[in-house]
Design a protein around this motif. Sequence first.
Motif, PDB file in Angstrom:
ATOM      1  N   LYS A  83       0.937  -1.317   0.033  1.00  0.00           N
ATOM      2  CA  LYS A  83       0.068  -0.061  -0.050  1.00  0.00           C
ATOM      3  C   LYS A  83       0.814   1.137  -0.114  1.00  0.00           C
ATOM      4  O   LYS A  83       0.750   2.353  -0.963  1.00  0.00           O
ATOM      5  N   ARG A  90       1.986   7.242  -6.486  1.00  0.00           N
ATOM      6  CA  ARG A  90       0.810   7.996  -7.037  1.00  0.00           C
ATOM      7  C   ARG A  90       1.090   9.385  -6.243  1.00  0.00           C
ATOM      8  O   ARG A  90       0.353  10.137  -6.249  1.00  0.00           O
ATOM      9  N   CYS A 192       1.457  23.100   8.995  1.00  0.00           N
ATOM     10  CA  CYS A 192       2.050  23.430   7.520  1.00  0.00           C
ATOM     11  C   CYS A 192       1.742  24.908   7.143  1.00  0.00           C
ATOM     12  O   CYS A 192       2.442  25.398   6.138  1.00  0.00           O
ATOM     13  N   ILE A 238       0.774   7.427   5.674  1.00  0.00           N
ATOM     14  CA  ILE A 238       0.533   8.855   4.786  1.00  0.00           C
ATOM     15  C   ILE A 238       1.495   9.873   5.051  1.00  0.00           C
ATOM     16  O   ILE A 238       1.971  10.472   4.252  1.00  0.00           O
ATOM     17  N   ALA A 282      -7.067  18.096  10.354  1.00  0.00           N
ATOM     18  CA  ALA A 282      -5.501  18.024  10.521  1.00  0.00           C
ATOM     19  C   ALA A 282      -5.062  18.281  12.012  1.00  0.00           C
ATOM     20  O   ALA A 282      -5.292  19.418  12.303  1.00  0.00           O
ATOM     21  N   PRO A 295      -3.356  13.708   9.586  1.00  0.00           N
ATOM     22  CA  PRO A 295      -4.154  14.427   8.396  1.00  0.00           C
ATOM     23  C   PRO A 295      -5.146  13.539   8.087  1.00  0.00           C
ATOM     24  O   PRO A 295      -5.180  12.424   7.896  1.00  0.00           O
ATOM     25  N   SER A 296      -6.398  14.108   7.914  1.00  0.00           N
ATOM     26  CA  SER A 296      -7.348  13.044   7.574  1.00  0.00           C
ATOM     27  C   SER A 296      -7.827  12.951   6.090  1.00  0.00           C
ATOM     28  O   SER A 296      -7.317  13.678   5.339  1.00  0.00           O
ATOM     29  N   PHE A 297      -8.576  11.900   5.936  1.00  0.00           N
ATOM     30  CA  PHE A 297      -8.949  11.765   4.668  1.00  0.00           C
ATOM     31  C   PHE A 297      -9.613  12.640   3.929  1.00  0.00           C
ATOM     32  O   PHE A 297      -9.757  12.925   2.614  1.00  0.00           O
ATOM     33  N   HIS A 332       0.927  26.088  -0.776  1.00  0.00           N
ATOM     34  CA  HIS A 332       1.589  24.862  -0.043  1.00  0.00           C
ATOM     35  C   HIS A 332       1.258  23.661  -0.542  1.00  0.00           C
ATOM     36  O   HIS A 332       0.125  23.273  -0.539  1.00  0.00           O
ATOM     37  N   GLY A 334       0.846  20.300   0.225  1.00  0.00           N
ATOM     38  CA  GLY A 334       0.453  19.327   1.330  1.00  0.00           C
ATOM     39  C   GLY A 334       0.721  17.882   0.824  1.00  0.00           C
ATOM     40  O   GLY A 334       0.826  17.118   1.454  1.00  0.00           O
ATOM     41  N   ARG A 336      -0.367  15.643  -3.186  1.00  0.00           N
ATOM     42  CA  ARG A 336      -0.885  15.658  -4.713  1.00  0.00           C
ATOM     43  C   ARG A 336      -2.405  16.091  -4.857  1.00  0.00           C
ATOM     44  O   ARG A 336      -2.670  17.066  -5.601  1.00  0.00           O
ATOM     45  N   ALA A 337      -3.258  15.294  -3.870  1.00  0.00           N
ATOM     46  CA  ALA A 337      -4.358  15.736  -3.834  1.00  0.00           C
ATOM     47  C   ALA A 337      -4.722  17.001  -3.340  1.00  0.00           C
ATOM     48  O   ALA A 337      -5.863  17.754  -3.820  1.00  0.00           O
ATOM     49  N   ASN A 365       6.666  16.965   1.242  1.00  0.00           N
ATOM     50  CA  ASN A 365       5.816  18.042   2.054  1.00  0.00           C
ATOM     51  C   ASN A 365       6.917  18.380   3.268  1.00  0.00           C
ATOM     52  O   ASN A 365       7.045  17.589   4.097  1.00  0.00           O
ATOM     53  N   LEU A 394      -1.497  26.306   4.022  1.00  0.00           N
ATOM     54  CA  LEU A 394      -2.781  25.510   4.626  1.00  0.00           C
ATOM     55  C   LEU A 394      -2.304  24.626   5.933  1.00  0.00           C
ATOM     56  O   LEU A 394      -1.264  24.090   5.597  1.00  0.00           O
ATOM     57  N   PRO A 396      -3.330  23.154  10.077  1.00  0.00           N
ATOM     58  CA  PRO A 396      -4.315  22.822  11.036  1.00  0.00           C
ATOM     59  C   PRO A 396      -5.255  23.917  11.413  1.00  0.00           C
ATOM     60  O   PRO A 396      -4.924  24.987  11.319  1.00  0.00           O
TER      61      PRO A 396
HETATM   62  C1  LIG Z   1      -1.503  10.570  -0.130  1.00  0.00           C
HETATM   63  C2  LIG Z   1      -1.961  10.374  -1.571  1.00  0.00           C
HETATM   64  C3  LIG Z   1      -0.922  10.940  -2.228  1.00  0.00           C
HETATM   65  C4  LIG Z   1      -2.408   9.413  -2.026  1.00  0.00           C
HETATM   66  O1  LIG Z   1      -3.150   9.459  -3.344  1.00  0.00           O
HETATM   67  P1  LIG Z   1      -3.636   8.014  -4.379  1.00  0.00           P
HETATM   68  O2  LIG Z   1      -3.940   8.576  -5.580  1.00  0.00           O
HETATM   69  O3  LIG Z   1      -2.814   6.878  -3.943  1.00  0.00           O
HETATM   70  O4  LIG Z   1      -5.152   7.665  -3.696  1.00  0.00           O
HETATM   71  P2  LIG Z   1      -5.975   7.766  -2.554  1.00  0.00           P
HETATM   72  O5  LIG Z   1      -6.489   9.251  -2.106  1.00  0.00           O
HETATM   73  O6  LIG Z   1      -7.132   6.941  -2.895  1.00  0.00           O
HETATM   74  O7  LIG Z   1      -5.184   7.118  -1.147  1.00  0.00           O
HETATM   75  C5  LIG Z   1      -4.586   5.818  -1.375  1.00  0.00           C
HETATM   76  C6  LIG Z   1      -4.858   5.117   0.157  1.00  0.00           C
HETATM   77  O8  LIG Z   1      -4.435   5.866   0.900  1.00  0.00           O
HETATM   78  C7  LIG Z   1      -5.774   6.141   2.036  1.00  0.00           C
HETATM   79  N1  LIG Z   1      -5.602   7.572   2.514  1.00  0.00           N
HETATM   80  C8  LIG Z   1      -5.544   8.391   1.788  1.00  0.00           C
HETATM   81  N2  LIG Z   1      -5.342   9.607   2.539  1.00  0.00           N
HETATM   82  C9  LIG Z   1      -5.506   9.015   3.995  1.00  0.00           C
HETATM   83  C10 LIG Z   1      -5.447   9.537   5.315  1.00  0.00           C
HETATM   84  N3  LIG Z   1      -5.202  11.229   5.202  1.00  0.00           N
HETATM   85  N4  LIG Z   1      -5.354   8.934   6.232  1.00  0.00           N
HETATM   86  C11 LIG Z   1      -5.285   7.325   6.158  1.00  0.00           C
HETATM   87  N5  LIG Z   1      -5.307   6.862   4.711  1.00  0.00           N
HETATM   88  C12 LIG Z   1      -5.425   7.690   3.871  1.00  0.00           C
HETATM   89  C13 LIG Z   1      -6.673   5.849   1.250  1.00  0.00           C
HETATM   90  O9  LIG Z   1      -7.696   5.455   1.895  1.00  0.00           O
HETATM   91  C14 LIG Z   1      -6.275   4.722   0.039  1.00  0.00           C
HETATM   92  O10 LIG Z   1      -6.404   3.454   0.724  1.00  0.00           O
HETATM   93  P3  LIG Z   1      -7.014   2.116  -0.050  1.00  0.00           P
HETATM   94  O11 LIG Z   1      -5.865   1.994  -0.972  1.00  0.00           O
HETATM   95  O12 LIG Z   1      -6.973   1.048   1.102  1.00  0.00           O
HETATM   96  O13 LIG Z   1      -8.320   2.513  -0.407  1.00  0.00           O
HETATM   97  C15 LIG Z   1      -3.159  11.493  -1.839  1.00  0.00           C
HETATM   98  O14 LIG Z   1      -4.554  10.985  -1.050  1.00  0.00           O
HETATM   99  C16 LIG Z   1      -2.852  12.920  -1.168  1.00  0.00           C
HETATM  100  O15 LIG Z   1      -2.032  13.696  -1.728  1.00  0.00           O
HETATM  101  N6  LIG Z   1      -3.578  13.337   0.003  1.00  0.00           N
HETATM  102  C17 LIG Z   1      -3.470  14.327   1.081  1.00  0.00           C
HETATM  103  C18 LIG Z   1      -2.653  14.395   1.859  1.00  0.00           C
HETATM  104  C19 LIG Z   1      -2.679  15.377   2.959  1.00  0.00           C
HETATM  105  O16 LIG Z   1      -3.650  15.106   3.535  1.00  0.00           O
HETATM  106  N7  LIG Z   1      -1.711  16.049   3.041  1.00  0.00           N
HETATM  107  C20 LIG Z   1      -1.894  17.305   3.971  1.00  0.00           C
HETATM  108  C21 LIG Z   1      -0.770  16.913   5.081  1.00  0.00           C
HETATM  109  S1  LIG Z   1      -0.887  18.157   6.298  1.00  0.00           S
HETATM  110  C22 LIG Z   1      -0.516  19.634   5.429  1.00  0.00           C
HETATM  111  O17 LIG Z   1       0.159  19.816   4.574  1.00  0.00           O
HETATM  112  C23 LIG Z   1      -1.028  20.928   6.451  1.00  0.00           C
HETATM  113  C24 LIG Z   1      -0.972  20.848   7.878  1.00  0.00           C
HETATM  114  O18 LIG Z   1      -2.300  20.509   8.133  1.00  0.00           O
HETATM  115  O19 LIG Z   1       0.077  21.073   8.534  1.00  0.00           O
END
Ligand SMILES: CC(C)(COP(=O)(O)OP(=O)(O)OC[C@H]1O[C@@H](n2cnc3c(N)ncnc32)[C@H](O)[C@@H]1OP(=O)(O)O)[C@@H](O)C(=O)NCCC(=O)NCCSC(=O)CC(=O)O
Length: 410
Positions: A83, A90, A192, A238, A282, A295-297, A332, A334, A336-337, A365, A394, A396
């Motif tokens: 995983k 990605r 962040c 993550i 977050a 960081p939440s989904f 920022h 954080g 790709r998504a 990041n 961006l 918490p």
């Molecule tokens: C991590 C990723 C690159 C993964 O991308 P993918 O294209 O692979 O697809 P996806 O989004 O479906 O995620 C793949 C798998 O990871 C899981 N997944 C995704 N995000 C999750 C999270 N926050 N916590 C737990 N699991 C997580 C999904 O359920 C999935 O599981 P399964 O495969 O089992 O279905 C993307 O989701 C992304 O960029 N997410 C944002 C990350 C984020 O929150 N950044 C901010 C950090 S804090 C920040 O910058 C500022 C701050 O707050 O200080």
Amino acid sequence: MCGNGGNPARALDTSRMSLLGSLTASPAASVVRQMRQAQRADGPASVLAIGTANPANCVRQEEYADYYFRVTHTEHLTKLKSKLNRICQRSAIKKRYFYHDEELLQNHPEFMDRTLPSLDARMDIAATAVPELAAAAARKALAEWGRPPAEITHLVVATYTGAHMPGVDLRLASLLGLDPSVRRTMLYMNGCSSGSAALRVAKDIAENNRDARVLIACAELALINFRAPDEAHMDTIIFQALFGDGAGAVIVGAEPNGSVERPVFEMVAASQSIIPKSKHAAVGRLTEHGLVFNPSFEMPALILKNIEQSMNDALGPLGLNGCWNDLFWAVHPGGRAILDSVEAGLQLESNKLAASRHVLSEYGNMSGSTVIFVLDEIRRHEQALPDMGVLLGLGPGLTVETMVLRDTLS
Ligand SMILES: CC(C)(COP(=O)(O)OP(=O)(O)OC[C@H]1O[C@@H](n2cnc3c(N)ncnc32)[C@H](O)[C@@H]1OP(=O)(O)O)[C@@H](O)C(=O)NCCC(=O)NCCSC(=O)CC(=O)O
């Protein structure tokens, strides 16, 4: 009964008004007004120099899952490893830099074992590594600035990698040879958005203190949050997939001295807002096992849904709302998504986040310092820049830090 219908608040208001009236009319008030005017800068603050730094240990993203499961002795967790491999592929990240290496981790089994306390050991490392990384970035900014370090009047330092008294600011001031009278401010645990917050504070200091030259520095080590994978804690992988180490430094001042200083961006306006109902999105806390950050989904979806309203609120009063593609963007990165959400939410052309995507790809990041890397990347392409742009942090809260910039180089 005085003529306010018996309302004590109104009585207080009336007496305040008359006190204010006599003060503003008095010669002393006019002297104070002149003193305040003399203390303030006439022009807006500008970014005068930028520096960035990373530790030496570089791990390529395609090798990260192998590396991480090997050093944490968890290769038996094969599903979790695949995983992490998928997420890394990605993530749009090519490589990241870390202070910690395999040798350091082998000497600290407590950083990997969730049952062992590890905060003390993490803090001991942070006490020297964070100021040294910040100093490496700051030295580059000082060299570009071209004036002696002793002419820095204010220092603003942001980090969540440890918390000490005295803090990183004092150690950094000494490493750089700043004057002992430098006015220091520490910003802790801003996540962040700390780089954007430090820039906002620097702008206010520079505009309110004539001749102030403010050095800001942000430095973070992912070691504070490094731990072994665990099937019950998906957010751990993550964090491990996205975060890297880096420091960014910026020198800010108003009314640049034309013979030495060359402003890069004018800091036109700064604001901060909160995305509604997102404080769970977050969340971090310092524990005996280091920093635990979740960081939440939902973060990408919350940003997608709310970013346009946030930008309307921040830029509307300046008449800049709606024309998002006429601006340059330092967002920022954080993850790709997160960038995909900002791009889609504002319907930005695909090249608008090129600098943010480049920094994400080259470094991952790096929390608050990342946006400083993005600013540095943007100014390298200044010929192609629109006049005005937006720095977007961006963090918490979810906190949205917005700063409008004017490109002064093109
Ligand atoms: C991590 C990723 C690159 C993964 O991308 P993918 O294209 O692979 O697809 P996806 O989004 O479906 O995620 C793949 C798998 O990871 C899981 N997944 C995704 N995000 C999750 C999270 N926050 N916590 C737990 N699991 C997580 C999904 O359920 C999935 O599981 P399964 O495969 O089992 O279905 C993307 O989701 C992304 O960029 N997410 C944002 C990350 C984020 O929150 N950044 C901010 C950090 S804090 C920040 O910058 C500022 C701050 O707050 O200080």
